[in-house]
Design a protein around this motif. Sequence first.
Motif, mmCIF file in Angstrom:
data_model
loop_
_atom_site.group_PDB
_atom_site.id
_atom_site.type_symbol
_atom_site.label_atom_id
_atom_site.label_comp_id
_atom_site.label_asym_id
_atom_site.label_seq_id
_atom_site.Cartn_x
_atom_site.Cartn_y
_atom_site.Cartn_z
ATOM 1 N N TYR A 239 17.761 20.363 50.105
ATOM 2 C CA TYR A 239 17.200 19.075 50.482
ATOM 3 C C TYR A 239 18.028 17.931 49.914
ATOM 4 O O TYR A 239 18.293 17.886 48.711
ATOM 5 N N GLU A 240 18.401 17.012 50.760
ATOM 6 C CA GLU A 240 19.254 15.902 50.360
ATOM 7 C C GLU A 240 18.604 15.043 49.283
ATOM 8 O O GLU A 240 19.282 14.520 48.405
ATOM 9 N N GLU A 241 17.278 14.922 49.338
ATOM 10 C CA GLU A 241 16.582 14.100 48.339
ATOM 11 C C GLU A 241 16.664 14.697 46.935
ATOM 12 O O GLU A 241 16.440 14.003 45.940
ATOM 13 N N ASP A 242 17.009 15.990 46.848
ATOM 14 C CA ASP A 242 17.157 16.638 45.541
ATOM 15 C C ASP A 242 18.601 16.599 45.037
ATOM 16 O O ASP A 242 18.869 16.958 43.893
ATOM 17 N N ALA B 146 20.922 14.356 44.102
ATOM 18 C CA ALA B 146 21.323 13.594 42.919
ATOM 19 C C ALA B 146 20.802 14.248 41.639
ATOM 20 O O ALA B 146 21.515 14.338 40.637
ATOM 21 N N ILE B 147 19.555 14.721 41.674
ATOM 22 C CA ILE B 147 18.964 15.370 40.494
ATOM 23 C C ILE B 147 19.707 16.665 40.185
ATOM 24 O O ILE B 147 20.015 16.965 39.022
ATOM 25 N N VAL B 148 20.011 17.423 41.228
ATOM 26 C CA VAL B 148 20.714 18.692 41.053
ATOM 27 C C VAL B 148 22.105 18.472 40.468
ATOM 28 O O VAL B 148 22.536 19.182 39.547
ATOM 29 N N GLU B 149 22.814 17.463 40.974
ATOM 30 C CA GLU B 149 24.171 17.192 40.483
ATOM 31 C C GLU B 149 24.154 16.741 39.021
ATOM 32 O O GLU B 149 25.022 17.130 38.236
ATOM 33 N N LYS B 150 23.166 15.936 38.658
ATOM 34 C CA LYS B 150 23.056 15.499 37.258
ATOM 35 C C LYS B 150 22.778 16.688 36.355
ATOM 36 O O LYS B 150 23.373 16.821 35.275
ATOM 37 N N TRP B 151 21.869 17.547 36.787
ATOM 38 C CA TRP B 151 21.554 18.757 36.023
ATOM 39 C C TRP B 151 22.796 19.627 35.885
ATOM 40 O O TRP B 151 23.088 20.164 34.817
ATOM 41 N N GLN B 152 23.536 19.747 36.976
ATOM 42 C CA GLN B 152 24.748 20.568 36.982
ATOM 43 C C GLN B 152 25.773 20.045 35.983
ATOM 44 O O GLN B 152 26.418 20.812 35.252
ATOM 45 N N GLN B 153 25.907 18.728 35.905
ATOM 46 C CA GLN B 153 26.871 18.101 34.995
ATOM 47 C C GLN B 153 26.470 18.235 33.536
ATOM 48 O O GLN B 153 27.317 18.320 32.646
ATOM 49 N N ASN B 154 25.151 18.266 33.281
ATOM 50 C CA ASN B 154 24.665 18.211 31.896
ATOM 51 C C ASN B 154 24.271 19.556 31.303
ATOM 52 O O ASN B 154 24.009 19.640 30.102
ATOM 53 N N SER B 155 24.234 20.613 32.100
ATOM 54 C CA SER B 155 23.667 21.869 31.598
ATOM 55 C C SER B 155 24.500 22.512 30.492
ATOM 56 O O SER B 155 23.984 23.298 29.706
ATOM 57 N N GLY B 156 25.782 22.177 30.417
ATOM 58 C CA GLY B 156 26.633 22.823 29.417
ATOM 59 C C GLY B 156 27.003 21.944 28.239
ATOM 60 O O GLY B 156 27.949 22.253 27.503
ATOM 61 N N PHE B 157 26.229 20.875 28.003
ATOM 62 C CA PHE B 157 26.571 19.941 26.920
ATOM 63 C C PHE B 157 26.618 20.617 25.554
ATOM 64 O O PHE B 157 27.339 20.172 24.646
ATOM 65 N N PHE B 158 25.878 21.698 25.401
ATOM 66 C CA PHE B 158 25.798 22.355 24.088
ATOM 67 C C PHE B 158 27.119 22.989 23.667
ATOM 68 O O PHE B 158 27.290 23.401 22.511
ATOM 69 N N ARG B 159 28.088 23.062 24.578
ATOM 70 C CA ARG B 159 29.399 23.616 24.234
ATOM 71 C C ARG B 159 30.107 22.790 23.159
ATOM 72 O O ARG B 159 31.051 23.260 22.524
#
Length: 216
Positions: free
Chosen positions: A79-82, A84-97
């Motif tokens: 869904y296109e409405e999701d 932006a949220i998905v891309e932000k999550w994708q970018q931030n999921s590995g911050f703990f590295r």
Amino acid sequence: MEIEALEQLFKTRRSIRKWKSDPVPEQDLVKAIQSACWSPNSGGRQPYHCYLITNPAKIAEIGAAVQEVTDYLASLCKYEEDRAIVEKWQQNSGFFRHAPALIAMTASIYVSISDKLQTDNMDQARVCEINRCRQIASSRIQTVGAFVDHLLLALHALGLGAVWMAGPVQAKQAVEKMLKVGPHEDFVALIPVGYPDEQPAAPSRKPLDQIITFIR
């Protein structure tokens, strides 16, 4: 300790996602874990184990495994409405590295007498419903939750910053293989730790009348 001092400890703790590059002394991590062992635990079993990871290569390896699963899930977005949220999550999921240390938490697999009685009688509809309810409130996961809560406060008291992560469990099998987790344990949480390099503001809390119901 007076309740005011305890409340101040609660109020000043933050979920930290940015750290200085300084290494964390292992003895401080051990001290925090030792203190957290006094948390409530189901049946006195202490069904948790801590894997302390300070090797940068191993931290990067765990980060890559979590990112791979995140990227896969992100590719399933319909869904296109999701988007932006998905891309932000994708970018931030590995911050703990970027954390100097990780504490990977596992929960032991054990069978209580209630579990045994349910397993032996799953052909009964009432037992199935009881089992469903029990899984919602798994005692071993609640015990690990209590331990992690105490651990975060102990780390904060030592001047360290950490954050409680359940997301990395999406790469459970890969992480367990990297850490050589035994067959009778489940990887259930990850806590990145370091000296804070941010001072996030405290998010607001719900008013008490929204979280308390008096049954008199």
